[in-house]
Design a protein around this motif. Structure first.
Motif, mmCIF file in Angstrom:
data_model
loop_
_atom_site.group_PDB
_atom_site.id
_atom_site.type_symbol
_atom_site.label_atom_id
_atom_site.label_comp_id
_atom_site.label_asym_id
_atom_site.label_seq_id
_atom_site.Cartn_x
_atom_site.Cartn_y
_atom_site.Cartn_z
ATOM 1 N N ASP A 102 28.828 43.582 38.990
ATOM 2 C CA ASP A 102 30.142 43.195 38.782
ATOM 3 C C ASP A 102 31.147 44.305 39.136
ATOM 4 O O ASP A 102 32.155 43.980 40.076
ATOM 5 C CB ASP A 102 30.770 42.908 37.421
ATOM 6 N N LEU A 106 33.928 43.762 42.688
ATOM 7 C CA LEU A 106 35.394 43.601 42.239
ATOM 8 C C LEU A 106 35.909 44.297 43.223
ATOM 9 O O LEU A 106 35.707 45.333 43.899
ATOM 10 C CB LEU A 106 35.608 44.065 40.929
ATOM 11 N N GLU B 61 35.285 33.983 33.765
ATOM 12 C CA GLU B 61 35.246 34.838 34.903
ATOM 13 C C GLU B 61 36.749 35.309 35.094
ATOM 14 O O GLU B 61 36.732 36.714 35.718
ATOM 15 C CB GLU B 61 34.690 33.739 36.033
ATOM 16 N N LYS B 65 37.657 39.541 35.289
ATOM 17 C CA LYS B 65 38.218 39.787 36.449
ATOM 18 C C LYS B 65 39.498 40.350 36.385
ATOM 19 O O LYS B 65 39.778 41.876 36.916
ATOM 20 C CB LYS B 65 38.363 39.002 37.667
ATOM 21 N N ASN B 69 40.637 44.674 36.290
ATOM 22 C CA ASN B 69 41.475 45.249 37.408
ATOM 23 C C ASN B 69 42.692 45.215 36.979
ATOM 24 O O ASN B 69 43.967 45.106 37.598
ATOM 25 C CB ASN B 69 41.377 44.114 38.691
#
Lengths: 454, 241
Positions: A102, A106, B61, B65, B69
């Motif tokens: 992961d 990213l 998901e 994500k 971030n």
């Protein structure tokens, strides 16, 4: 929120206050009309058209009915376990392969922000997989540098010199390695103890043999590390275990200076334990090089083919983001963005961890040497250096900052975060009118020069 | 539209504060941020993907994500806008990876979803039958029959209540483009529903008197939309000349 008439002129309303054509010609107006946000004159224009055009009127009517219907549709409740699934992964990331994947997939987009907030987030991404990957860093570096070496066998680049490890090869064993004269640059990574002599190395006598030598050496290097403390060459005049850093450093300098770097010389593989040890023991400035591949070399360093400079810039940015350390002035650069700082000796471990994690995340090799890095332009022969940049850099020694690590307070995921600070003068003796000793002279810190080479 | 401007601004400020805390490692802030946006994000995925299983995967998901971030959220857009952009991208990716068959009523009948065995979907004339995702089959089919760009637009604006400018930001298009897509999406939905024999219930009268109390009705006889209780944009007072 009335839309003004003149705005609408571009959207189907004509100067004479009428709409042109049918609804398809003024779709945006139609949407606004249904929402009731048109100004009075435009509304009147639409009304006028609808009055005369049953087809458009019917279409708008049905749309209106649909919208009202859709707005009445209730939200559906998410599955009751969705929250646990999401937050569970976020707050208690699985260590190892999953988190690794992961993290690597990213997009990593460093931003200029305050360092504390930054460091925490970066480390939250990196730390979960750092422990898992540190073990394979040696292999990774091996792969990367092996790829580089294969190319260098053909081009007489001085990658070999660049990545010379700070080899704590005692002066004595230089001659005892069985080769004529100085070892041909094949320096294995030494174990933690500075005095472990390099085992009898196969000299990289000629480029043809270099390829094989790399493998052998690397393999030897890796295994050697495990045997920390073992003296491989009992017969050699090995310096005692408690060799002072100064002695070791000079021994290194002598040895490496005497080395004639033939083209195709094998490259040393760095590994973490050796780097930490070298850093701790260094008495002279230590040079760190991030090298993500030569021009035209597409091997090993994954996507180094396109945008090598971009990767270099990314590394510099990462470094700044993670530590707050700013690159030096361009005039002091050595082949790329260059940084300098004093690192406390006892934090060598954390510092190396940081460097390696940056290197791994950008698929860039990291090397540590006590010799200044060779500039790309130079070819074989004694290691020449961009002396101007380097000496100018050294003149600025007193201006460098301290780069230290401190334990991150919970509940952050990461253990250590780096900060820079200006150093108080060390050992300021008022009695003697001398300059206060610089941290590296006082022995508490190591001067580290980091350059990011494209 | 369904949220007053004041309420929306407060929500925005709260999001900003939560994001700050979450970035600093505050787990409770992260949790609250999640809970504030879970439902809408999930429904975005649900209505555009057409089934709850894909929707759950995509939502998961996207949140992961987004939260991993969080540092890349610069605050130039609202957090909700930023988050839902990520959801849209994840949904698009999902659609690209698998091109599912349009969900048939028959297929759904055989599947057990989170809500238990799917109810048999009757004809649209009976109104909405709770199926797997709360939509009647004809409406879901009609939605899924839309071109994706249209579908996302109408879901964001008409189903989830995003203002046009925010929906435009989420989809990365101009506001005019959004409105044009909305218009065509609605027309396509109307056509699809008519083909399926689904009669839309007449809009409630509330739409007429939400604003200034003046019912459209037959104001001065210049409304030509039939039937009389059709959707009428509110008129400003004194404007019925």
């Amino acid at each position: 929120m009335m839309t003004r008439g003149d705005e609408n002129e571009g959207r189907g309303l004509m100067p004479d206050g009428m709409v042109s054509g049918h609804v398809d010609d003024w779709e945006e107006l139609a949407v606004d009309y249904l929402d009731g946000v048109l100004d009075p004159s435009t509304t009147a224009a639409v009304d006028a058209h609808l009055r005369d055009c049953p087809a458009c009127a019917a279409r708008l009517h049905k749309q209106g009915a649909l919208v009202a219907f859709l707005e009445d549709v209730d939200y559906e409740a998410p599955p009751s376990d969705l929250e646990d699934r999401v937050l569970g992964q976020l707050l208690f990331p699985a260590a190892g392969a999953r988190a690794e994947t992961d993290a690597e997939t990213l997009p990593i987009q460093p931003l200029k922000q305050q360092e504390s907030r930054w460091s925490a987030l970066w480390r939250r991404k990196i730390v979960p997989w750092v422990p898992a990957t540190i073990g394979v860093v040696a292999v990774l570096a091996l792969v990367v540098t092996y790829g580089l070496v294969r190319e260098s066998a053909d081009e007489s680049t001085d990658l070999a010199i660049n990545t010379t490890a700070a080899q704590t090869v005692p002066a004595g064993s230089a001659g005892s390695s069985g080769s004529g004269g100085a070892p041909g640059g094949t320096q294995a990574v030494s174990a933690a103890e500075p005095t472990v002599g390099a085992p009898a190395q196969e000299t990289a006598g000629d480029s043809a043999a270099s390829r094989d030598t790399v493998t052998t050496t690397a393999a030897a290097a890796t295994t050697m590390v495990l045997g920390a403390g073992t003296a491989y060459d009992p017969e050699s005049e090995t310096t005692p275990t408690t060799a002072s850093p100064a002695t070791t450093a000079s021994a290194m300098t002598e040895t490496t200076a005497a080395v004639t770097m033939a083209p195709g010389t094998t490259v040393v593989v760095q590994n973490k334990a050796a780097m930490v040890a070298d850093l701790r023991a260094a008495g002279a400035p230590v040079y760190i090089v991030f090298n993500n591949g030569v021009e035209g070399d597409g091997e090993g360093a994954g996507n180094a083919n396109d945008g090598t400079a971009r990767i270099g810039a990314g590394i510099a940015t990462q470094l700044t983001a993670l530590t707050g350390l700013e690159p030096l002035d361009r005039s002091l650069w050595i082949d790329g963005p260059t940084f300098a700082a004093y690192v406390p000796r006892e934090q060598a471990q954390q510092f190396v961890d940081l460097l390696l994690s940056i290197g791994t995340s950008s698929q860039t090799s990291v090397s540590l040497a006590t010799q200044p890095p060779h500039t790309n332009a130079a070819s074989q022969g004694p290691a020449t250096v961009d002396n101007d940049a380097l000496s100018r850099l050294m003149e600025k020694k007193a201006e460098f900052v301290e780069l230290s690590a401190s334990k991150t307070p919970r509940p952050a995921v990461t253990d250590w975060s780096f900060t820079t600070s200006t150093l108080p003068p060390v050992g300021d003796d008022g009695a003697e009118a001398q300059q206060p000793a610089l941290p590296d002279e006082a022995g508490t810190h190591v001067l580290v020069v980091i350059s990011v080479q494209d | 539209m369904s949220v007053t401007d004041n309420g929306r601004d407060e929500g925005v400020d709260l999001d900003i504060a939560l994001v700050e805390r979450a970035r600093g490692g505050d787990e409770s802030a992260l949790t609250e941020l999640y809970r504030r946006h879970e439902r809408r994000a999930y429904n975005l995925a649900l209505r555009t993907l057409g089934n709850p299983w894909d929707a759950a995967d995509v939502t998961q998901e996207a949140f992961i994500k987004a939260f991993r971030n969080l540092d890349t959220f610069k605050g130039e857009a609202r957090f909700a806008t930023w988050l839902h952009r990520i959801v849209v991208n994840a949904a698009y990716d999902h659609l690209r990876r698998r091109r599912p068959e349009p969900m048939d009523g028959e297929i759904l009948d055989d599947l057990s979803g989170p809500g238990g065995p799917a109810a048999v979907v009757g004809s649209g004339r009976e109104g909405i039958d709770p199926a797997v995702d709360g939509l009647s089959a004809p409406l879901r089919d009609a939605l899924m029959s839309l071109n994706e760009g249209f579908r996302f637009a109408v879901v964001l604006c008409d189903l989830l209540g995003f203002p046009y400018n925010e929906a435009a930001e989420i989809l990365g298009v101009q506001e005019g483009t959004i409105k044009s897509r909305i218009f065509r999406a609605r027309e396509a939905l109307v056509t699809a529903l008519e083909k399926a024999g689904y009669d839309l219930p007449s809009p409630r009268a509330t739409r007429d008197d939400t604003k200034d109390g003046k019912t459209g009705g037959k104001t001065g006889g210049d409304r030509n939309l039939d039937p009389p209780d059709s959707v009428t944009p509110p008129r400003t007072i004194g404007d019925d000349a």
